[in-house]
Write an enzyme that holds these catalytic residues in place. Structure first.
Site, PDB file in Angstrom:
ATOM      1  N   LYS A 185       0.829  -1.218   0.000  1.00 27.63           N
ATOM      2  CA  LYS A 185       0.000   0.000   0.000  1.00 27.63           C
ATOM      3  C   LYS A 185       0.866   1.271   0.000  1.00 27.63           C
ATOM      4  CE  LYS A 185      -4.657   1.146   1.530  1.00 27.63           C
ATOM      5  NZ  LYS A 185      -5.131   1.282   0.142  1.00 27.63           N
TER       6      LYS A 185
HETATM    7  N1  PMP Z   1      -6.662  -3.516  -3.370  1.00 33.15           N
HETATM    8  C1  PMP Z   1      -6.212  -2.263  -3.449  1.00 33.15           C
HETATM    9  C2  PMP Z   1      -5.202  -1.925  -4.499  1.00 33.15           C
HETATM   10  C3  PMP Z   1      -6.678  -1.290  -2.551  1.00 33.15           C
HETATM   11  O1  PMP Z   1      -6.217  -0.034  -2.627  1.00 33.15           O
HETATM   12  C4  PMP Z   1      -7.655  -1.639  -1.591  1.00 33.15           C
HETATM   13  C5  PMP Z   1      -8.204  -0.602  -0.663  1.00 33.15           C
HETATM   14  N2  PMP Z   1      -7.463  -0.471   0.503  1.00 33.15           N
HETATM   15  C6  PMP Z   1      -8.084  -2.972  -1.540  1.00 33.15           C
HETATM   16  C7  PMP Z   1      -7.574  -3.887  -2.449  1.00 33.15           C
HETATM   17  C8  PMP Z   1      -9.044  -3.437  -0.487  1.00 33.15           C
HETATM   18  O2  PMP Z   1      -8.374  -3.533   0.749  1.00 33.15           O
HETATM   19  P1  PMP Z   1      -9.153  -3.332   2.110  1.00 33.15           P
HETATM   20  O3  PMP Z   1     -10.279  -4.273   2.109  1.00 33.15           O
HETATM   21  O4  PMP Z   1      -8.145  -3.653   3.164  1.00 33.15           O
HETATM   22  O5  PMP Z   1      -9.603  -1.925   2.151  1.00 33.15           O
END
Ligand code: PMP
Length: 306
Positions: free
Chosen positions: A157
């Site tokens: 991230k």
């Molecule tokens: N993939 C990406 C590239 C993202 O940016 C996100 C959003 N955070 C997700 C998947 C989903 O992750 P989460 O459920 O932890 O928000």
């Protein structure tokens, strides 16, 4: 009060207009930061805000900081406490969103992960729907592949890596679609959406790409895996998915903190199912919204009261 009113910046909570960074900041120049996105749900019935899986988000944040060699000086518990204090000060009476960001705050020229000052900030914003989740959306396969783990690891991230997501989302919107599905390098397999994970229903199986297909290991993805098991007794299959498997899926949906549970009605103009929200997607979506508002005691540990 105008929201947001406050930010946690350089070690304390201050008025957000005073939280300012220098134009020379390394993370602004080179994208050398990591972030989280956490949702806080307003429960109108009991007039309470609940932050969803806050410890798990901060656990991922701290783990990802190792990949980026960012030194976060706070424990998971301290980060949770600061966030709850920020949310209390805002006093939202609607759904909101928390954005923690750890970054190279030094002013040195040159992209590198070491030898710079580092810092962390947290702010919140009011946030309704990120995608229209009431209907099945129109999706295309992006012509922009996901960046592989050995280039910029999607699991970390990293702020700079979201340029990749921006290319994908922008292309989809400019071509008249709502969202993009993204393939791994050279179009090998399905990875995820521009900023959300994806699930496919086929012959009663619930299938999602494995963590080794350049995805972010989503907290919502994990929530869906657990809810499918608990409520429907379905073991989610984590395996690579081909592009054309999507075209002939029974149901498809995105999931993520922002996207929540978002049904997909067609991919590259191929209708999925009957083009509307599928029955399993609907069940999971309804359950998800009760869980995040702390309406089901079994999942109360996931909901931190503000
Ligand atoms: N993939 C990406 C590239 C993202 O940016 C996100 C959003 N955070 C997700 C998947 C989903 O992750 P989460 O459920 O932890 O928000």
């Amino acid at each position: 009060m105008n929201h947001p009113g406050f930010a946690f910046f350089e070690g304390k909570i201050i008025p957000i207009e005073q939280a300012r960074i220098d134009i020379r900041t390394n993370a602004l120049q080179y994208g050398t930061g990591i972030f989280e996105g956490i949702r806080c749900y307003w429960n109108e019935k009991n007039k309470t805000n609940y932050v969803f899986r806050i410890e798990d988000h901060y656990r991922r944040f701290i783990l990802n900081s190792r990949i980026m060699m960012l030194d976060i000086k706070y424990s998971i518990e301290e980060l949770c406490d600061i966030t709850v204090e920020l949310l209390r000060k805002e006093g939202y009476k609607e759904d909101s969103y928390v954005r923690p960001f750890a970054y190279n705050s030094g002013l040195n020229i040159g992209p590198k992960l070491v030898g710079n000052k580092q810092d962390l900030f947290i702010y919140t914003i009011p946030l309704g729907e990120y995608l229209d989740i009431s209907k099945a959306i129109n999706v295309c396969i992006s012509s922009w592949d996901r960046i592989p783990d050995n280039s910029i690891p999607p699991r970390a991230k990293i702020s700079g890596s979201y340029v990749n997501a921006a290319f994908q989302k922008t292309e989809a919107l400019l071509n008249g679609y709502d969202e993009a599905l993204v393939l791994t390098a050279n179009g090998k397999h399905v990875s995820e959406g521009s900023a959300m994970n994806v699930f496919m229903v086929k012959n009663g199986n619930l299938i999602t790409p494995p963590v080794t297909d350049d995805i972010l290991e989503g907290i919502t993805r994990d929530t869906v895996i657990k809810l499918a098991k608990d409520s429907e007794n379905i073991d989610v299959i984590e395996r690579s998915i081909d592009r054309t498997e999507l075209y002939i899926a029974d149901e498809l949906f995105f999931c993520g903190t922002g996207a929540q549970i978002s049904p997909i009605g067609n991919v590259d103009k191929r209708t999925i199912g009957n083009g509307e929200m599928g029955p399993l997607t609907k069940k999971l979506q309804q359950l998800y919204f009760r869980v995040v508002k702390n309406e089901i005691s079994k999942y109360s540990d996931w909901c931190r009261k503000v």
